[in-house]
Structures are given as structure tokens and as C-alpha cells.
Design a protein around this motif. Structure first.
Motif, PDB file in Angstrom:
ATOM      1  N   LYS A 114      42.667  49.297  30.827  1.00  0.00           N
ATOM      2  CA  LYS A 114      43.205  48.339  31.793  1.00  0.00           C
ATOM      3  C   LYS A 114      42.357  48.302  33.064  1.00  0.00           C
ATOM      4  CE  LYS A 114      48.046  48.845  30.330  1.00  0.00           C
ATOM      5  NZ  LYS A 114      49.428  49.160  30.767  1.00  0.00           N
ATOM      6  N   SER A 115      41.095  48.684  32.953  1.00  0.00           N
ATOM      7  CA  SER A 115      40.241  48.745  34.134  1.00  0.00           C
ATOM      8  C   SER A 115      40.063  47.355  34.737  1.00  0.00           C
ATOM      9  CB  SER A 115      38.870  49.323  33.774  1.00  0.00           C
ATOM     10  OG  SER A 115      38.126  48.407  33.000  1.00  0.00           O
ATOM     11  N   THR A 116      39.853  47.318  36.041  1.00  0.00           N
ATOM     12  CA  THR A 116      39.667  46.029  36.718  1.00  0.00           C
ATOM     13  C   THR A 116      38.394  45.340  36.242  1.00  0.00           C
ATOM     14  OG1 THR A 116      38.590  47.176  38.568  1.00  0.00           O
ATOM     15  CG2 THR A 116      40.951  46.732  38.763  1.00  0.00           C
ATOM     16  N   ALA A 117      37.366  46.115  35.908  1.00  0.00           N
ATOM     17  CA  ALA A 117      36.126  45.527  35.398  1.00  0.00           C
ATOM     18  C   ALA A 117      36.377  44.810  34.081  1.00  0.00           C
ATOM     19  CB  ALA A 117      35.058  46.603  35.233  1.00  0.00           C
ATOM     20  N   LYS A 118      37.230  45.394  33.234  1.00  0.00           N
ATOM     21  CA  LYS A 118      37.540  44.743  31.966  1.00  0.00           C
ATOM     22  C   LYS A 118      38.290  43.434  32.195  1.00  0.00           C
ATOM     23  CE  LYS A 118      39.816  45.276  27.500  1.00  0.00           C
ATOM     24  NZ  LYS A 118      40.486  46.185  26.537  1.00  0.00           N
ATOM     25  N   TRP A 119      39.255  43.428  33.101  1.00  0.00           N
ATOM     26  CA  TRP A 119      39.993  42.202  33.390  1.00  0.00           C
ATOM     27  C   TRP A 119      39.039  41.103  33.850  1.00  0.00           C
ATOM     28  CZ3 TRP A 119      44.499  40.913  31.719  1.00  0.00           C
ATOM     29  CH2 TRP A 119      45.501  41.867  31.522  1.00  0.00           C
ATOM     30  N   TYR A 120      38.052  41.466  34.658  1.00  0.00           N
ATOM     31  CA  TYR A 120      37.073  40.489  35.150  1.00  0.00           C
ATOM     32  C   TYR A 120      36.372  39.810  33.983  1.00  0.00           C
ATOM     33  CZ  TYR A 120      32.484  38.955  36.875  1.00  0.00           C
ATOM     34  OH  TYR A 120      31.342  38.234  37.126  1.00  0.00           O
ATOM     35  N   HIS A 121      35.831  40.601  33.069  1.00  0.00           N
ATOM     36  CA  HIS A 121      35.078  40.037  31.945  1.00  0.00           C
ATOM     37  C   HIS A 121      35.993  39.296  30.975  1.00  0.00           C
ATOM     38  CE1 HIS A 121      31.178  41.631  32.985  1.00  0.00           C
ATOM     39  NE2 HIS A 121      31.662  42.857  33.091  1.00  0.00           N
ATOM     40  N   VAL A 122      37.141  39.890  30.652  1.00  0.00           N
ATOM     41  CA  VAL A 122      38.038  39.282  29.672  1.00  0.00           C
ATOM     42  C   VAL A 122      38.495  37.907  30.143  1.00  0.00           C
ATOM     43  CG1 VAL A 122      40.362  39.437  28.686  1.00  0.00           C
ATOM     44  CG2 VAL A 122      38.837  41.417  28.591  1.00  0.00           C
ATOM     45  N   GLU A 123      38.854  37.793  31.411  1.00  0.00           N
ATOM     46  CA  GLU A 123      39.394  36.535  31.907  1.00  0.00           C
ATOM     47  C   GLU A 123      38.325  35.449  32.033  1.00  0.00           C
ATOM     48  OE1 GLU A 123      42.578  35.067  32.906  1.00  0.00           O
ATOM     49  OE2 GLU A 123      42.745  36.410  31.203  1.00  0.00           O
ATOM     50  N   LYS A 124      37.168  35.781  32.572  1.00  0.00           N
ATOM     51  CA  LYS A 124      36.128  34.750  32.668  1.00  0.00           C
ATOM     52  C   LYS A 124      35.665  34.337  31.273  1.00  0.00           C
ATOM     53  CE  LYS A 124      32.031  37.786  33.212  1.00  0.00           C
ATOM     54  NZ  LYS A 124      31.457  37.501  31.870  1.00  0.00           N
ATOM     55  N   ASN A 125      35.585  35.280  30.350  1.00  0.00           N
ATOM     56  CA  ASN A 125      35.135  34.969  28.995  1.00  0.00           C
ATOM     57  C   ASN A 125      36.167  34.143  28.228  1.00  0.00           C
ATOM     58  OD1 ASN A 125      32.904  36.474  29.654  1.00  0.00           O
ATOM     59  ND2 ASN A 125      33.440  38.238  28.392  1.00  0.00           N
ATOM     60  N   ARG A 126      37.438  34.426  28.473  1.00  0.00           N
ATOM     61  CA  ARG A 126      38.492  33.624  27.829  1.00  0.00           C
ATOM     62  C   ARG A 126      38.366  32.161  28.229  1.00  0.00           C
ATOM     63  NH1 ARG A 126      43.417  31.623  29.451  1.00  0.00           N
ATOM     64  NH2 ARG A 126      43.283  32.652  31.479  1.00  0.00           N
ATOM     65  N   LEU A 127      38.179  31.908  29.509  1.00  0.00           N
ATOM     66  CA  LEU A 127      38.075  30.527  29.980  1.00  0.00           C
ATOM     67  C   LEU A 127      36.805  29.856  29.476  1.00  0.00           C
ATOM     68  CD1 LEU A 127      39.427  31.022  33.608  1.00  0.00           C
ATOM     69  CD2 LEU A 127      40.588  29.924  31.683  1.00  0.00           C
ATOM     70  N   MET A 128      35.709  30.615  29.388  1.00  0.00           N
ATOM     71  CA  MET A 128      34.482  30.043  28.843  1.00  0.00           C
ATOM     72  C   MET A 128      34.661  29.656  27.384  1.00  0.00           C
ATOM     73  SD  MET A 128      31.055  31.873  30.378  1.00  0.00           S
ATOM     74  CE  MET A 128      31.603  33.569  30.245  1.00  0.00           C
TER      75      MET A 128
END
Length: 352
Positions: free
Chosen positions: A231-245
């Protein structure tokens, strides 16, 4: 006399970044492989934990590329695939460093692939059954889920291993162990490098669906994964931007227009959740990333839409209509969000 069975030239690609603690187990299992025509290529993303020293003293025949910097999971695997296929590989198997393989998993994946090809199936990607390393009777994933708003997760994580003997058709493979034939790579390409890490497997799978490929989990091939949900904040950053892409690049225009209300609604909920979860800054940074890379995203979208051969309706029913993360249990999601999402999914299905 019976003709000898052709054994595909298979390259196993392992990307490491400070994964030294896992490598003894992984390499010990790779040393027991029964496949008669395989090679191992390691891409090290400038590890600082002793990984380089471990690889330099490894007795198992391994080719290693040492990166001058951490280029990310996606770019490093792309480099490995480009090298392998240029060197004559028929298949690449992308394998996480925190895994342990069974001796015949490559043979069984290859047999499954060849069987599907002989049946005339337009087979794309494959994966083995991936079990938890510490609880070997429990699934990590036998195929990942893709939610219609772009979320992805390990489907049935923590459930008992299914007793099925037939290969299962799936919508997305897991990047923990991904079997990619040369034909698929030449047609679809590798990972989108700007993803860096996370959700790259579902994007690669999704792009194949758009060109009529079908993905499978080989029920008889097994590996073990030392999986821990982060649940790291770095993971949330990548997961969310990648989901939208992934959503923007892979859906056609009509589907995107129909999904705008649901996408805006879920964004509002995630923003509120990010405040409580401590990753609000990372969520905003993700929007900044998308703005800075908008030209690249538009280019990828044009390419994907130009090359697609099937409509979204061809596989819409395979998407998940509810969020069922095994690692996140939230009554608001279960009793409020999911009924709304399920209803909207049905509405879009009628309108497509």
C-alpha cells in the motif's frame, strides 16, 4: 520413425532491483528446469543490495545486463525481450525475482501454447497457475481481473487452488510470470515504458484483446510467488496514473464518452480516499504526469486505435463490473460503490 518434437527457443527474463534476498531460491529452482532449450537473461536495474555480487558469482549459466540506472520494470523487460528475440528466441518468459518455479513449468506452458495453436486459436499470452510461496495450496492468481474503469488485481487471491485440468481462458495475465510468443511481441509490442511499473501486464493483455488474441492460464504449470500486497504511496502513484492511461489509450471514442460519468465519479471517490490514505500528493502528481506526457499518450492511443481489429463489445462481458480486491475490504465499496458500478456497467453494455 517418429519426428522429434521441436522445443521452442525460450528465454527467461528476470528484472532485478535490490532483490538479492530472493535470488538463491529463484536460481535454485531454475537450475532444476527440465526444458531442453532455455536461456536465462537478468536485467539488473542498478541494485545496491549485493545483487550484482551475487550474479557475478552465480554458477548457473546466466546472461546479465547491468543498467546504469533504475529504468523501471517495463523498460528493463522491453530491453530483455528485444535482446532475446533478436538473438533468435521463439518465446520470452518474464519472471519476477521473488518467485520459485517447478521443474516442468516451461514444458507445460509450451505444450499448452502449441496445443492452442494446433486448434487454430489466436493465442496471445499465457501464464502458469501462481500459488503463494508460503501457503502453497492457495492461489496468488490464475489470471488477473480488469475492471471496466481500468482497475486490475489478482483474481481469486487467497482462494484454494482450483481442481480444474483444462486451461482457463483469461482476460489478463500476471506480470509475475508472463509467457509471450514472438508473434505476439511483433504484432502488439512490449510494455508501455512510461508506465514504469504496475498495471503493465493488464495493458499488454488489453492491447492484445483489441486485435483478437485470446489469453490462457495453463492449469498444469505451477510456480510459487512470495507475494505481499503493498500500500506504499509510490505504488498508488504508478497504479493510478497507469490506470487512467490504459483506459484512455485502449477504449474507443464511443465507450469513453459513455464512461465519462463513471470515470469522474470514481475519480472523486479516489481523491477523497487518497486524503484518508495518505497518498493525496501522489494522486495529484499522477495528474501532473499525465499532463506532461499527453503527447506520448495521444500517440499511443492513435496507434492502438488504428491497429485494433475488434470492438470493445467483443470482450466487454469479460471485464469485472465490481471491485473485489481481496486485500481491501471496505463496506462502502461492497454496499454502495459496487451496486452503482454494476448498474452502470449493465447500462453501458446495452448502449454499446
Amino acid at each position: 520413425m517418429t519426428e522429434p518434437v521441436t522445443v521452442l527457443n525460450t528465454w527467461i527474463i528476470v528484472v532485478t532491483y535490490n532483490h538479492q534476498k530472493y535470488l538463491t531460491t529463484l536460481f535454485g529452482s531454475l537450475a532444476r528446469l527440465t526444458h531442453r532449450n532455455h536461456h536465462i537473461l537478468v536485467i539488473d536495474n542498478q541494485s545496491t543490495d549485493g545483487t550484482r555480487e551475487f550474479l557475478q558469482t552465480q554458477s548457473l549459466p546466466v546472461k546479465v545486463i547491468y543498467q546504469p540506472e533504475n529504468t523501471g520494470f517495463c523498460a528493463a523487460n522491453n530491453l530483455g525481450m528485444a535482446r532475446a528475440f533478436a538473438a533468435g528466441a521463439d518465446v520470452c518468459v518474464l519472471l519476477n525475482p521473488d518467485t520459485e518455479v517447478t521443474p516442468d513449468f516451461l514444458d507445460r506452458l509450451e505444450a499448452s501454447y502449441c496445443h492452442q495453436i494446433q486448434k487454430g486459436v489466436n493465442v496471445g499470452l499465457l501464464q502458469p497457475v501462481i500459488l503463494h510461496q508460503q501457503q502453497r495450496d492457495l492461489l496468488n492468481t490464475a489470471g488477473n481481473a480488469i475492471h471496466y474503469l481500468g482497475f486490475g488485481w489478482c483474481k481469486d487471491n487467497g482462494c484454494p487452488r482450483p481442481a480444474e485440468t483444462q486451461d482457463r481462458e483469461i482476460i489478463s495475465v500476471s506480470g509475475a510470470c508472463l509467457y509471450i510468443p514472438k508473434a505476439y511481441y511483433q504484432q502488439i509490442g512490449g510494455f508501455n515504458p512510461v508506465f514504469f511499473a504496475y498495471s503493465e501486464d493488464q495493458d499488454l493483455s488489453w492491447r492484445g484483446l483489441l486485435q483478437g488474441y485470446r489469453h490462457f492460464c495453463c492449469s498444469s504449470a505451477v510456480i510459487y510467488h512470495d507475494y505481499h500486497f503493498s500500500k506504499s504511496t509510490a505504488k498508488w502513484y504508478h497504479v493510478e496514473k497507469n490506470r487512467l492511461m490504459a483506459v484512455w489509450q485502449n477504449y474507443d471514442r464511443k465507450t469513453l464518452l459513455l464512461l465519462i460519468p463513471a470515470l469522474l465519479g470514481i475519480e472523486l471517490l479516489i481523491l477523497m480516499y487518497s486524503v484518508m490514505g495518505g497518498f493525496f500528493t501522489e494522486k495529484l502528481n499522477g495528474y501532473g504526469f499525465l499532463i506532461r506526457h499527453r503527447s506520448h499518450i495521444r500517440t499511443v492511443r492513435r496507434q492502438v486505435q488504428r491497429q485494433r481489429t475488434v470492438p470493445d463489445t467483443a470482450f466487454w462481458s469479460q471485464f469485472s463490473s465490481e471491485l473485489v480486491f481481496s486485500e481491501i475490504r471496505n463496506p462502502v465499496i461492497t454496499w454502495v460503490v459496487n451496486p452503482v458500478l454494476k448498474g452502470y456497467f449493465a447500462l453501458v453494455r446495452r448502449l454499446l
